[in-house]
Motif scaffolding. Structure first.
Motif, mmCIF file in Angstrom:
data_model
loop_
_atom_site.group_PDB
_atom_site.id
_atom_site.type_symbol
_atom_site.label_atom_id
_atom_site.label_comp_id
_atom_site.label_asym_id
_atom_site.label_seq_id
_atom_site.Cartn_x
_atom_site.Cartn_y
_atom_site.Cartn_z
ATOM 1 N N VAL A 1 8.754 5.113 5.707
ATOM 2 C CA VAL A 1 8.322 6.466 5.383
ATOM 3 C C VAL A 1 9.431 7.190 4.623
ATOM 4 C CG1 VAL A 1 7.711 8.714 6.395
ATOM 5 C CG2 VAL A 1 6.795 6.599 7.388
ATOM 6 N N ASP A 2 9.041 7.909 3.584
ATOM 7 C CA ASP A 2 9.960 8.846 2.927
ATOM 8 C C ASP A 2 9.531 10.240 3.353
ATOM 9 O OD1 ASP A 2 11.539 10.405 1.344
ATOM 10 O OD2 ASP A 2 10.624 9.795 -0.556
ATOM 11 N N GLU A 3 10.209 10.765 4.354
ATOM 12 C CA GLU A 3 9.760 12.047 4.915
ATOM 13 C C GLU A 3 9.897 13.183 3.915
ATOM 14 O OE1 GLU A 3 11.653 12.596 8.739
ATOM 15 O OE2 GLU A 3 10.732 10.791 9.589
ATOM 16 N N THR A 4 10.851 13.055 2.990
ATOM 17 C CA THR A 4 11.050 14.111 1.996
ATOM 18 C C THR A 4 9.832 14.282 1.096
ATOM 19 O OG1 THR A 4 13.379 13.511 2.002
ATOM 20 C CG2 THR A 4 12.622 14.937 0.196
ATOM 21 N N SER A 5 9.369 13.197 0.555
ATOM 22 C CA SER A 5 8.231 13.312 -0.368
ATOM 23 C C SER A 5 6.902 13.165 0.357
ATOM 24 C CB SER A 5 8.340 12.254 -1.467
ATOM 25 O OG SER A 5 7.925 10.987 -1.003
ATOM 26 N N GLY A 6 6.942 12.757 1.620
ATOM 27 C CA GLY A 6 5.700 12.630 2.377
ATOM 28 C C GLY A 6 4.882 11.399 2.043
ATOM 29 N N HIS A 7 5.561 10.350 1.577
ATOM 30 C CA HIS A 7 4.866 9.097 1.269
ATOM 31 C C HIS A 7 5.295 7.999 2.240
ATOM 32 C CE1 HIS A 7 4.411 11.124 -2.653
ATOM 33 N NE2 HIS A 7 3.321 10.385 -2.788
ATOM 34 N N ALA A 8 4.453 6.995 2.359
ATOM 35 C CA ALA A 8 4.836 5.776 3.070
ATOM 36 C C ALA A 8 4.417 4.580 2.249
ATOM 37 C CB ALA A 8 4.183 5.721 4.449
ATOM 38 N N VAL A 9 5.212 3.518 2.375
ATOM 39 C CA VAL A 9 4.839 2.230 1.791
ATOM 40 C C VAL A 9 4.587 1.263 2.941
ATOM 41 C CG1 VAL A 9 5.615 0.289 0.373
ATOM 42 C CG2 VAL A 9 6.112 2.644 -0.342
ATOM 43 N N LEU A 10 3.400 0.652 2.912
ATOM 44 C CA LEU A 10 2.977 -0.286 3.953
ATOM 45 C C LEU A 10 2.867 -1.673 3.331
ATOM 46 C CD1 LEU A 10 -0.108 1.873 5.069
ATOM 47 C CD2 LEU A 10 2.327 2.247 5.619
ATOM 48 N N VAL A 11 3.258 -2.684 4.059
ATOM 49 C CA VAL A 11 3.220 -4.041 3.519
ATOM 50 C C VAL A 11 2.537 -4.967 4.513
ATOM 51 C CG1 VAL A 11 4.588 -5.974 2.631
ATOM 52 C CG2 VAL A 11 5.408 -3.624 2.331
ATOM 53 N N ALA A 12 1.588 -5.745 4.020
ATOM 54 C CA ALA A 12 0.929 -6.750 4.850
ATOM 55 C C ALA A 12 1.013 -8.100 4.175
ATOM 56 C CB ALA A 12 -0.539 -6.388 5.067
ATOM 57 N N ALA A 13 1.252 -9.142 4.963
ATOM 58 C CA ALA A 13 1.222 -10.510 4.425
ATOM 59 C C ALA A 13 0.367 -11.370 5.332
ATOM 60 C CB ALA A 13 2.640 -11.080 4.333
ATOM 61 N N ILE A 14 -0.500 -12.161 4.710
ATOM 62 C CA ILE A 14 -1.328 -13.123 5.451
ATOM 63 C C ILE A 14 -1.467 -14.394 4.621
ATOM 64 C CG2 ILE A 14 -2.724 -11.368 6.639
ATOM 65 C CD1 ILE A 14 -4.989 -12.004 4.603
ATOM 66 N N VAL B 1 0.847 -1.189 0.000
ATOM 67 C CA VAL B 1 0.000 0.000 0.000
ATOM 68 C C VAL B 1 0.884 1.241 0.000
ATOM 69 C CG1 VAL B 1 -1.909 1.166 1.160
ATOM 70 C CG2 VAL B 1 -1.628 -1.315 1.430
ATOM 71 N N THR B 2 0.647 2.114 -0.958
ATOM 72 C CA THR B 2 1.390 3.372 -1.021
ATOM 73 C C THR B 2 0.451 4.506 -0.645
ATOM 74 O OG1 THR B 2 2.695 2.439 -2.819
ATOM 75 C CG2 THR B 2 2.833 4.825 -2.504
ATOM 76 N N VAL B 3 0.860 5.310 0.334
ATOM 77 C CA VAL B 3 -0.018 6.394 0.787
ATOM 78 C C VAL B 3 0.733 7.722 0.813
ATOM 79 C CG1 VAL B 3 -1.439 4.885 2.237
ATOM 80 C CG2 VAL B 3 0.543 6.034 3.245
ATOM 81 N N LYS B 4 -0.022 8.765 0.591
ATOM 82 C CA LYS B 4 0.465 10.134 0.864
ATOM 83 C C LYS B 4 0.087 10.432 2.301
ATOM 84 C CE LYS B 4 2.027 14.192 -0.808
ATOM 85 N NZ LYS B 4 2.268 14.852 0.498
ATOM 86 N N LEU B 5 1.078 10.838 3.065
ATOM 87 C CA LEU B 5 0.840 11.145 4.472
ATOM 88 C C LEU B 5 0.342 12.576 4.645
ATOM 89 C CD1 LEU B 5 4.113 9.524 5.833
ATOM 90 C CD2 LEU B 5 1.790 8.598 6.062
ATOM 91 N N ALA B 6 -0.312 12.816 5.752
ATOM 92 C CA ALA B 6 -0.642 14.192 6.126
ATOM 93 C C ALA B 6 0.667 14.969 6.303
ATOM 94 C CB ALA B 6 -1.463 14.195 7.416
ATOM 95 N N SER B 7 0.576 16.265 6.345
ATOM 96 C CA SER B 7 1.783 17.102 6.368
ATOM 97 C C SER B 7 2.698 16.765 7.539
ATOM 98 C CB SER B 7 1.402 18.582 6.490
ATOM 99 O OG SER B 7 0.685 18.960 5.343
ATOM 100 N N ASP B 8 3.972 16.655 7.234
ATOM 101 C CA ASP B 8 5.014 16.570 8.262
ATOM 102 C C ASP B 8 4.939 15.325 9.150
ATOM 103 O OD1 ASP B 8 5.973 19.019 7.336
ATOM 104 O OD2 ASP B 8 4.546 20.087 8.631
#
Lengths: 346, 346, 346, 346
Positions: free
Chosen positions: B303-316, B248-255
């Motif tokens: 988290v990539d704080e510079t671009s404000g994105h995070a990549v989340l990974v789940a496995a089941i 899952v790739t998300v744009k985070l809220a500011s900062d």
């Protein structure tokens, strides 16, 4: 048809190297000259077919150790050299080969960026040839054909960037992408992408689908640079030997329609024998099994006009369109050879 | 420890059904009663172990055809029924089973939405029980535990939503997501996700990594509804029997910082025996091989704080935490049983 | 049920070692003490779960480097030691552990032959403990149970011999084999059989079904010795992680019938919870998928009375019934513990 | 080079059919005419590339329904017909096609036995053309080349017999086999060997290595008949899409040496471009990965002079040398075309 381009391969022992050798050996207008490995390699002097048994009787050429003498003599009996070497090794060999009057097709990352600053951060070394970087042509064959025709140094793109840029560039060039949001690229590659070497990570019993290099893979800036827009790129290791599927989610510019997207692809790839289009992916989508063993790049797309997003899908064989096949495609352009075939090596 | 919850499984012949039967049979506080298939099924009266050879000698119970009489009598000898049936069949059976005083754990999509309007569009039928829809509790066990404890009808989540929501909800609940950009979900599932049936699509020689259901899969609104924010979800078929990786790739809220994201996960899953956390995924990331055969949900983030994105990974494991294991987890909550074990059935 | 046998595992970092640790940790009458690797191992001091991610949160015990001090102290806190070490290492450690008063379950080939002469030819070293060889009991649990109950040194059989002998011994003991013709054994093993290590042979991209060790594999004399009749044994590497199928073709003694063969199997394995019989293999035969993750040995047979031949089929999980599971089975016998369960470690 | 043999394929929708179409389309001296399926087939009128996506853009020919009119007209526009049809269908079509003056290459089992009595027992039908059986030539190309050159009806061998007979015949013809003991043949085939159809047995989640057809498979008498000595043959299903490894254990005639066996192979296959020899299998043995996608037959052997046994190994691609490739090889012989190439279709 009667051209005979004499080809050498340096770094011929790996998966990409042997595909290069095989494509050259079968090419009606090329001939296979020297196949080289480093002098220190345990594979030196072994026949290629001993490392890659499926070429038994077909590629029994022994791997020549790349001594200084051997290296100095390449130019006397070849027209072009394919470098399937480590990134920094390529940056060292290329200028010397160019000085011998050879055309160089570099399959490493050594010349894929005009900006030398990328190298310390993503490749771990300072680039010794910043001037040459600016002369190298990025060998994404469908997009840079005119430049490739006159280039003496072609930086053949990485496997992930080839798949991903083939999917994204038609939209980017047509101005259909929202430029404020990052395209999100998720791709899965077969294990040959990690090269031919013994390691626990590539061990049969350890391989299992998972992401890696998250938010820091060197193909992320390669895609961004040659697209002209930053992306978030997450590669995954898949449990199959070869092939890549890249799935790209983009926010479109305002009011872009499915029809516009389709038109952009059709315009971009009209007449291409390499790219195959799956409009809207009704019935089937690009998949690994449709491209493995070929130099095709299969592309599909679908638009959600309500939310303004599109999902783009690209599939290639990482060793062919993602490496050796595209290198041959570039050489075909450079020397004015046949456009195709670019089939599997076996 | 001395509880003895009597359990029935309807739709027991499939991959999820047999996992349910096996988990129940091994559960120290449950006993396996009837295992049912429809009267028309070719599998009626066959021992479960004839369909699933690994349970030979362990689950030789024959599959009871679900006649009207058999159905009417379930309540006399069971406390809970697990429905591993088609979506619409579940909507028909559930109210009758509830009327018999049974607790119902429905593994279909029949009760996953409070809003009946979703059904004609995504499931192809009009929902006959809109009032019951509102009473059903969504069985995402780590998030709805309190409601599940008193629910008589639990809608056990889909496999993709379980993985994806487990990754996204800690950020959403902590207010760390940018609410203007769609989270982008790419997931790959093993072939058991398509059920136990003969089809060309599931044929050994045809399976190959590719996306499907693009921009229209019914798990897209399921994720969006239970997250509280729309997503773009692209499922892929993978060439392995079981397991899901959702990236899952998300744009985070500011900062938002990496530390805040980590804290959100740690708070959300403190004390959970089911969820395992891979902070920053240094060294390894969640992967199929780590979860197959277990009811674990493995989660990683970066988290990539510079671009404000995070990549989340789940496995089941899609059949366990993504289906049968979570259903047992819900039943454990509902009847006040042990928290764990939730291991593989074999 | 209240026994508490304290167990150590030496050589715990590999695939067999971690299965041992997991089976012990879950055993209601055993407890897991030290898990050791050699001092030189790169895995020393790492948690087991770092090497084998599926045990994250379950087996986080660090691997103790086997210093002289650590070794000398094993006897003070353990009852039994499982050796998952190299053949020659086992022959060196076993006498010292016995001298500490420990029971030793050796999973290597170090004590599988009473005759020391076999070692130089098949194992490449001279055996330093020929007297001890004669005292070791061969741990084929269904056949040597009485001897195992009193043994202090058990030589747990190899994976191929376990499968093959389980299939052949009922016929041999009943006098149903033609003693003039060699039984022909063809077996296919998953890649874990080669151990946990980085090598080109085990590399994901190189694994492909093929025979190896033809007419010279060390399991050929192991089978012959413990059967009491020479065989021709050809092992194959298969493209799956775990499991063995052994297919044995035999010439029967004169006029032997299918009924006699069936009776021999039923007599041999009456009451066994480990062995499952597939009489005549109508409908299904033993297969990898039915045994992986379990300690079962599945056996099938079919006779051609016209030509006087029979085909016997055995399937096991090479890491469980073929190694760790059978070692636990032997320890259960030795210490008078539960007969079962012997399930998968995960 | 300028020959143009016009080829039709009946039963073109399956895995063998599409390989035939692809080999013909790429053959420099052949052209692809009609590709037919039965009128009742759901695949009628679909492009071949819709069923087999990797041929998108390469084999877009629609599948012609085989109406009476279409069938009657085949002879007017073709020289040769390849039958990739069910056994009994082939026996019905072949005489009518021969009557149209066509050469028939039958890939079914319909004409592989001179003796019609085999059909009721092993194929379940009475053969309607016993006279034609006697005229058909068995298309084992390396052994029956002279007969094939003048045959109008060639019975292309089965996949298992091709591999197995290629390994056994050099010894048999040289008189090196003990004629009193049955050669023991164990072979593993990829799943394409079961044909292209939806079935639980071929389902991705069900496939797992196991034997089948034990002591009763129809390829057992095919091998025995064309070898001239009965064998015990046990086929196995393997978990890979294509390829066969056949491992054959034989008792040699008295005092036969490794050198004699090697000489027999070298004599038998001198000059063959199709067969590749692995003398003694030092270093590597024939394997699936070396032959998949090619029409090679790889052969290895090793002798144990002490016990008088030999182990022979053959590997082929079941769809190429085991079916389509060998059919083209026979057609090349029949029409005096190029000897090779016989590469993969893609």
């Amino acid at each position: 048809m009667t051209q005979n381009i004499r080809c050498a391969v340096i770094g011929a022992s790996g998966y990409t190297g042997v595909e290069l050798a095989a494509l050259i050996a079968r090419h009606p207008q090329m001939s296979l000259g020297g196949v080289y490995v480093s002098e220190a390699s345990l594979d030196a002097n072994k026949p290629l077919s001993q490392l890659h048994g499926r070429f038994l009787g077909l590629l029994d050429t022994p791997l020549t150790p790349l001594s200084e003498e051997a290296f100095a003599a390449i130019g006397t009996s070849h027209d072009v050299v394919f470098l399937a070497t480590e990134h920094q090794v390529s940056t060292q060999l290329a200028p010397k080969l160019l000085a011998q009057g050879l055309v160089v097709m570099d399959l490493s990352g050594g010349f894929r960026f005009a900006d030398a600053d990328i190298y310390p951060q993503y490749y771990g070394f300072d680039h010794a040839e910043p001037e040459l970087l600016k002369k190298a042509v990025y060998g994404l064959a469908e997009w840079n054909a005119e430049s490739i025709k006159t280039a003496n140094l072609v930086a053949v793109p990485g496997c992930y960037p080839t798949a991903t840029l083939s999917a994204l560039k038609p939209l980017k060039e047509a101005g259909l992408l929202d430029t404020q949001q990052y395209p999100v690229v998720n791709a899965v590659s077969g294990v040959t992408g990690a090269g031919r070497k013994a390691s626990m990570v590539n061990s049969f019993c350890e391989v299992s689908l998972h992401p890696y290099g998250i938010l820091g893979h060197r193909h992320q800036p390669e895609i961004g640079t040659h697209l002209g827009q930053d992306v978030i790129f997450t590669p995954h290791l898949g449990n199959f030997p070869r092939g890549i599927v890249s799935t790209v989610t983009v926010k479109l510019a305002s009011d872009v329609t499915q029809a516009q997207v389709t038109e952009a692809y059709q315009n971009a790839y009209a007449g291409s024998k390499c790219v195959r289009l799956y409009d809207e992916m009704a019935g089937q989508s690009p998949s690994i099994k449709n491209v493995v063993g070929t130099s095709h790049c299969d592309l599909g797309w679908k638009v959600d006009e309500t939310s303004g997003h599109a999902v783009l899908v690209a599939a290639i064989d990482n060793l062919l369109k993602g490496a050796a096949g595209q290198a041959i495609q570039c050489a075909n352009l450079r020397f004015g050879l046949i456009d195709f075939p670019l089939e599997a090596a076996s």
